[in-house]
Design a protein around this motif. Structure first.
Motif, short mmCIF file in Angstrom:
data_model
loop_
_atom_site.label_atom_id
_atom_site.label_comp_id
_atom_site.label_asym_id
_atom_site.label_seq_id
_atom_site.Cartn_x
_atom_site.Cartn_y
_atom_site.Cartn_z
N CYS A 216 -25.96 42.79 -22.04
CA CYS A 216 -24.66 42.29 -22.50
C CYS A 216 -24.82 41.04 -23.34
CB CYS A 216 -23.74 42.02 -21.30
SG CYS A 216 -24.44 40.92 -20.05
N VAL A 217 -23.83 40.79 -24.18
CA VAL A 217 -23.84 39.62 -25.05
C VAL A 217 -22.41 39.20 -25.35
CG1 VAL A 217 -23.92 41.03 -27.16
CG2 VAL A 217 -24.74 38.67 -27.23
N ASP A 218 -22.18 37.90 -25.49
CA ASP A 218 -20.89 37.40 -25.94
C ASP A 218 -21.11 36.15 -26.76
OD1 ASP A 218 -18.12 37.54 -26.21
OD2 ASP A 218 -17.75 36.18 -24.52
N ARG A 219 -20.24 35.95 -27.73
CA ARG A 219 -20.31 34.79 -28.62
C ARG A 219 -19.28 33.76 -28.22
NH1 ARG A 219 -17.39 35.27 -34.07
NH2 ARG A 219 -15.80 34.44 -32.68
N HIS A 220 -19.67 32.49 -28.27
CA HIS A 220 -18.73 31.39 -28.02
C HIS A 220 -17.56 31.52 -28.98
CE1 HIS A 220 -17.24 27.25 -27.82
NE2 HIS A 220 -18.02 27.04 -26.77
N PHE A 263 -17.42 34.44 -22.39
CA PHE A 263 -16.84 33.11 -22.48
C PHE A 263 -15.33 33.23 -22.33
CE2 PHE A 263 -20.75 32.42 -24.95
CZ PHE A 263 -21.16 31.17 -24.49
N HIS A 264 -14.72 32.25 -21.66
CA HIS A 264 -13.26 32.24 -21.64
C HIS A 264 -12.78 32.01 -23.07
CE1 HIS A 264 -9.11 31.07 -20.90
NE2 HIS A 264 -9.23 31.60 -19.69
N PRO A 265 -11.83 32.80 -23.57
CA PRO A 265 -11.46 32.73 -24.99
C PRO A 265 -10.87 31.40 -25.42
CG PRO A 265 -9.96 34.17 -23.78
CD PRO A 265 -11.11 33.88 -22.86
N SER A 266 -10.21 30.67 -24.51
CA SER A 266 -9.60 29.39 -24.88
C SER A 266 -10.19 28.21 -24.12
CB SER A 266 -8.08 29.44 -24.67
OG SER A 266 -7.77 29.79 -23.32
N PRO A 268 -13.95 27.70 -23.34
CA PRO A 268 -15.31 28.24 -23.35
C PRO A 268 -16.33 27.45 -22.54
CG PRO A 268 -14.81 27.19 -25.45
CD PRO A 268 -13.53 27.24 -24.69
N ASP A 269 -15.90 26.36 -21.90
CA ASP A 269 -16.79 25.72 -20.93
C ASP A 269 -16.89 26.56 -19.66
OD1 ASP A 269 -14.12 25.19 -20.48
OD2 ASP A 269 -14.45 23.17 -19.70
N HIS A 270 -16.06 27.61 -19.55
CA HIS A 270 -16.10 28.55 -18.44
C HIS A 270 -16.66 29.88 -18.93
CE1 HIS A 270 -13.62 26.14 -15.60
NE2 HIS A 270 -13.16 25.63 -16.74
N VAL A 271 -17.65 30.39 -18.20
CA VAL A 271 -18.26 31.68 -18.50
C VAL A 271 -18.13 32.57 -17.27
CG1 VAL A 271 -20.48 32.85 -18.87
CG2 VAL A 271 -19.85 30.90 -20.28
N PHE A 272 -17.90 33.85 -17.47
CA PHE A 272 -17.70 34.79 -16.37
C PHE A 272 -18.75 35.90 -16.47
CE2 PHE A 272 -13.82 32.65 -17.30
CZ PHE A 272 -13.24 32.39 -16.07
N THR A 273 -19.36 36.25 -15.32
CA THR A 273 -20.38 37.29 -15.28
C THR A 273 -20.15 38.22 -14.11
OG1 THR A 273 -21.87 35.89 -13.95
CG2 THR A 273 -22.13 35.79 -16.35
N CYS A 274 -20.61 39.46 -14.24
CA CYS A 274 -20.53 40.43 -13.15
C CYS A 274 -21.83 41.20 -13.07
CB CYS A 274 -19.34 41.37 -13.31
SG CYS A 274 -19.36 42.38 -14.80
N SER A 275 -22.09 41.80 -11.90
CA SER A 275 -23.43 42.31 -11.66
C SER A 275 -23.44 43.56 -10.80
CB SER A 275 -24.27 41.22 -10.98
OG SER A 275 -25.51 41.71 -10.52
N GLU A 276 -24.55 44.26 -10.88
CA GLU A 276 -24.85 45.41 -10.03
C GLU A 276 -24.85 45.03 -8.57
OE1 GLU A 276 -26.04 49.31 -8.91
OE2 GLU A 276 -25.39 48.60 -10.89
N ASP A 277 -25.14 43.75 -8.26
CA ASP A 277 -25.20 43.32 -6.86
C ASP A 277 -23.82 43.14 -6.23
OD1 ASP A 277 -24.25 40.87 -7.79
OD2 ASP A 277 -26.16 39.83 -7.58
N SER A 346 -17.54 45.65 -15.01
CA SER A 346 -16.86 45.13 -16.19
C SER A 346 -15.83 44.09 -15.80
CB SER A 346 -16.16 46.30 -16.93
OG SER A 346 -15.51 45.86 -18.10
N LEU A 347 -15.57 43.16 -16.71
CA LEU A 347 -14.54 42.15 -16.50
C LEU A 347 -13.94 41.78 -17.84
CD1 LEU A 347 -15.32 38.87 -17.34
CD2 LEU A 347 -17.19 39.46 -15.79
N ASP A 348 -12.74 41.24 -17.79
CA ASP A 348 -12.11 40.67 -18.97
C ASP A 348 -11.20 39.55 -18.51
OD1 ASP A 348 -11.71 40.37 -21.68
OD2 ASP A 348 -10.07 41.82 -21.78
N VAL A 349 -11.03 38.54 -19.36
CA VAL A 349 -10.28 37.36 -18.96
C VAL A 349 -9.42 36.89 -20.11
CG1 VAL A 349 -12.20 35.84 -19.58
CG2 VAL A 349 -10.47 35.02 -17.99
N VAL A 350 -8.18 36.49 -19.78
CA VAL A 350 -7.27 35.86 -20.74
C VAL A 350 -6.40 34.89 -19.97
CG1 VAL A 350 -5.60 37.75 -20.56
CG2 VAL A 350 -5.53 36.25 -22.53
N GLY A 351 -6.29 33.67 -20.46
CA GLY A 351 -5.51 32.66 -19.74
C GLY A 351 -6.02 32.48 -18.33
#
Length: 371
Positions: A216-220, A263-266, A268-277, A346-351
């Motif tokens: 996975c990859v995400d851009r600031h 990265f949180h869209p608004s 970005p000092d907050h990052v969210f991750t999810c895992s097989e575990d 999978s995850l997604d975040v807004v606000g």
């Protein structure tokens, strides 16, 4: 856990995404989409959430997600994105790419556009593993090492880069309007400039040592040169693509594969991750100071190299994610699920709202993220 609603359904969820919202960044979203995998008949579904918050306490909570509509999907849903508020695009394990349209009046979904065999081997189809949208521009990658550039309303691809990679491509994101970044199964990041002809990337970055697959990859959202990746060993990597060929920071994270990083869209000092575990984590770099105490999660310490002086303590959090090694700092990590379950895919975040999907045939919505 307060602020979390769950809905147990009959399918494993491979992808989930919020419908885009207009207006303030903290506006409450109303709909999200899910895609399933490993079922006899996979589906793309739309779900609605309803605010039950108290006006007296200003606390925002939502009811359990309510089913809106669904449509069958050929193959596993490998990736899913909203092209715009009315259209959803999916990547399939069959190699096809499909745009679905949501008809609000009838609350139904229909096929709007489809590219069959967008990804394939010489004698068989190849899974389309990831896609990314930027307005009408769509880029897909697959296990065949191919990159496709589509326009939403054109049947023929704008460009195809055959043999872009000799290994499987697992994820893709836009860096700029004409540049994309891909990650592959041998731990490499590659930048591709669509203004340049041929099938050679403009830049290649890689992890040192063993070639651990990146998933996975995400851009600031504000600093396009800052990129986060996760892979098979669960490590969170922060990269600065302006300099060097290796990650700036490696953070010991999940105990199994990391499936998504955002990265949180608004904020970005907050990052969210999810895992097989079965874990779902929120990483908070805004709390970092040189004196910040160690944060322990299940007996492990999570550290980030951090260089800062007291005089510029209020500088952008970008400096925290890209810090060098003169002073040790810490990243605060919060577990967002009450108990570890099966794989969180999978995850997604807004606000203040986060949605995630799991192999336990459940979707979870969190309505009160601490940002």
């Amino acid at each position: 856990m307060e602020g979390i609603c769950a809905n147990f359904i009959s399918q494993k969820i491979s992808r989930t995404r919020w419908q885009p919202v207009s207006g303030p960044s903290l506006q409450r979203p109303e709909l999200f989409a899910t895609g399933s995998w490993d079922a006899e008949q996979n589906r793309v579904c739309l779900w609605a959430i309803y605010d039950t918050g108290s006006t007296e306490t200003d606390e925002q909570y939502v009811e359990d997600p309510q089913f809106v509509c669904a449509i069958g999907h050929d193959g596993d849903v490998m990736d899913l994105q909203f092209l715009d508020p009315e259209r959803i695009i999916t990547a399939s394990s069959t190699g096809s790419v499909t745009i679905f349209r949501h008809h609000q009046n009838s609350q139904t979904l229909s096929v709007h556009q489809r590219w069959d065999r967008a990804h394939y081997h010489s004698c068989d189809s190849a899974p389309c593993t990831s896609l990314v949208c930027n307005g009408p521009e769509i880029v897909t990658v697959g296990e065949d090492g191919r990159i496709n550039h589509f326009q939403a309303d054109q049947k023929a691809p704008v460009r195809t880069i055959d043999n872009a990679d000799s290994s499987s491509l697992h994820a893709v994101t836009f860096l700029r309007t004409t540049e994309i970044l891909t990650v592959n199964s041998i731990g490499q990041l590659k930048i591709w400039d669509f203004r340049q002809p041929g099938n050679v990337p403009s830049q290649i970055y890689s992890l040192t040592g063993e070639r651990v697959p990146l998933h996975c990859v995400d851009r600031h959202p504000n600093q396009q040169h800052i990129v986060a990746t996760g892979g098979q060993d669960g490590t969170l990597c922060i990269w600065d693509v302006r300099q060097g060929s290796m990650p700036v920071s490696l953070l010991d994270a999940h105990s199994a594969e990391m499936w998504e990083v955002h990265f949180h869209p608004s904020n970005p000092d907050h990052v969210f991750t999810c895992s097989e575990d079965g874990s779902l984590w929120q990483w908070n770099a805004s709390v970092i100071t040189p004196e910040t105490p160690s944060f322990l999660q299940q007996g492990r310490s999570f550290s980030l190299n951090f260089a800062v002086t007291q005089a510029n303590m209020n500088q952008s959090v970008v400096s925290a994610w890209l810090a060098k090694d003169s002073t040790k700092g810490r990243v605060d990590i919060t577990s967002l699920l009450p108990n570890y379950v099966m794989s969180v895919n999978s995850l997604d975040v807004v606000g203040e709202y986060l949605v995630c999907g799991t192999d336990a045939e459940a979707i979870y919505v969190t309505s009160n993220l601490q940002l």
